[in-house]
Design a protein around this motif. Sequence first.
Motif, PDB file in Angstrom:
ATOM      1  N   ASP A 251       1.058  -1.035  -0.016  1.00  0.00           N
ATOM      2  CA  ASP A 251      -0.037  -0.123  -0.040  1.00  0.00           C
ATOM      3  C   ASP A 251       1.059   1.229   0.056  1.00  0.00           C
ATOM      4  O   ASP A 251       1.566   1.575   1.132  1.00  0.00           O
ATOM      5  N   LYS A 297      -7.400  -8.733   2.000  1.00  0.00           N
ATOM      6  CA  LYS A 297      -7.987  -7.985   2.924  1.00  0.00           C
ATOM      7  C   LYS A 297      -7.250  -7.264   3.771  1.00  0.00           C
ATOM      8  O   LYS A 297      -7.465  -5.848   3.999  1.00  0.00           O
ATOM      9  N   THR A 298      -6.167  -7.944   4.300  1.00  0.00           N
ATOM     10  CA  THR A 298      -5.040  -7.157   5.116  1.00  0.00           C
ATOM     11  C   THR A 298      -4.409  -6.011   4.328  1.00  0.00           C
ATOM     12  O   THR A 298      -4.398  -4.841   4.947  1.00  0.00           O
ATOM     13  N   LYS A 300      -5.668  -4.369   1.600  1.00  0.00           N
ATOM     14  CA  LYS A 300      -6.359  -3.533   0.969  1.00  0.00           C
ATOM     15  C   LYS A 300      -7.131  -2.870   2.210  1.00  0.00           C
ATOM     16  O   LYS A 300      -7.622  -1.768   1.851  1.00  0.00           O
ATOM     17  N   TYR A 301      -7.834  -3.556   3.025  1.00  0.00           N
ATOM     18  CA  TYR A 301      -8.860  -3.104   3.937  1.00  0.00           C
ATOM     19  C   TYR A 301      -8.274  -3.021   5.412  1.00  0.00           C
ATOM     20  O   TYR A 301      -9.077  -2.333   6.193  1.00  0.00           O
ATOM     21  N   HIS A 302      -7.115  -3.418   5.583  1.00  0.00           N
ATOM     22  CA  HIS A 302      -6.377  -2.880   6.916  1.00  0.00           C
ATOM     23  C   HIS A 302      -6.975  -3.460   7.947  1.00  0.00           C
ATOM     24  O   HIS A 302      -7.101  -2.832   9.047  1.00  0.00           O
ATOM     25  N   ASN A 303      -7.495  -4.685   8.008  1.00  0.00           N
ATOM     26  CA  ASN A 303      -8.296  -5.486   9.067  1.00  0.00           C
ATOM     27  C   ASN A 303      -7.503  -5.835  10.018  1.00  0.00           C
ATOM     28  O   ASN A 303      -7.451  -7.226  10.488  1.00  0.00           O
ATOM     29  N   TYR A 338      -5.873   4.910   8.775  1.00  0.00           N
ATOM     30  CA  TYR A 338      -6.293   3.500   8.485  1.00  0.00           C
ATOM     31  C   TYR A 338      -6.956   2.863   9.943  1.00  0.00           C
ATOM     32  O   TYR A 338      -7.076   1.612   9.905  1.00  0.00           O
TER      33      TYR A 338
END
Length: 377
Positions: A251, A297-298, A300-303, A338
């Motif tokens: 990212d 997901k980690t 792109k969506y920083h979960n 984020y």
Amino acid sequence: MIEIQKVTDKKGLKAFINFRTELYRNCEFAVPYLYIDEEATLRKDRNASFECCDADYFLAIKDGKIAGRVAAIINRRSNEQWNTKDVRFGWFDFIDDTEVSKALMQTVEAWGAERGMTHVVGPMGFTDMDREGMLVEGFNEEAAMYTNYNYPYYVDHMARLGGFAKDNDYVECEIRIPDEVPDKIEQISRMIERRYNLHVRKLSRRELMKEGYGRRIFEMVNETYKDLYGYSHLSPRQIDQLVSSYIKVADLNLVTVVEDRNEDKFVGFGITFPSFSKALKQSGGRLLPFGWIDMLKTIKYHNTEKVDLLLVGVLPQYRDKGANALIIRDLIHWYRQYGFKWAETMQQMETNTKVLSQWQYFDARVNKRHRCFRKEI
């Protein structure tokens, strides 16, 4: 009776990689390594480090089952740079049986001695970009993707093997992401922007991958890390692999470069990633069939609540000017946006007081310590 088998084919390499996964399957603090990355690192036809390294891998067999593993590595470039004759041991994992760990280490020592080496050192990889050091403190802390995790009994085995002494310690810090940039960091950042014309620059994927800016960052790694323990200068081919491995999937909001506009050059960098620990636990270290979804997901969506400070550095002549403050200030902005709550530094030498002192402005603690050992053969 312990039998030592040299890995000679793909089946053996698969067993070598999978042994650690099985050994730590029920450990709540360990994180599975990404299988595809481990395979790419260990295969001689894929890892550019083999242009300067020799290596063999060994399995320990007890009662018909794999009981341990180790890699024996000679980094010729590092030995020449540091005027040493070291054989490195890495990927050193074993059940709690001293006969197993002893047989593996004796194999590494004999392998190195046959090739003219005088000392064995480790755990270390091919280069500083690989995991290094044995965990000696922080066993109840969740591991990071980029560092070694091991059971406490490993440290006891090193003492029992005899002759090994501490050669270097790394520490990692866990830092609470502040609600605002600390005043001292903000003041230093503003001052150096005015006085030295240093500024943060964000780069596009095209600039990094196609226009050579990614190479420029890792050329800075060579200059920034050159005096650090055991560092091995990265070749152009190694740099190209690292750009592909890290920059291709990063990212880019979490990648920061500091530019000296007077000199039109980069002087500092920060490459950070959301923590993949949770995703790797869910996937067991496999991308297929669905592990890639957790990894994506980690990214792109920083979960995840944690971010890993993977590579951070400033050219020597700019360290006293406070260029690192610009990196920290910029990254805090993105971390807050984020929703990250914690940052974990990667390994920092315990003697590197300048780097460690920068965390005094934060709610931070040393949460892990890794050690490299040395022994005369």
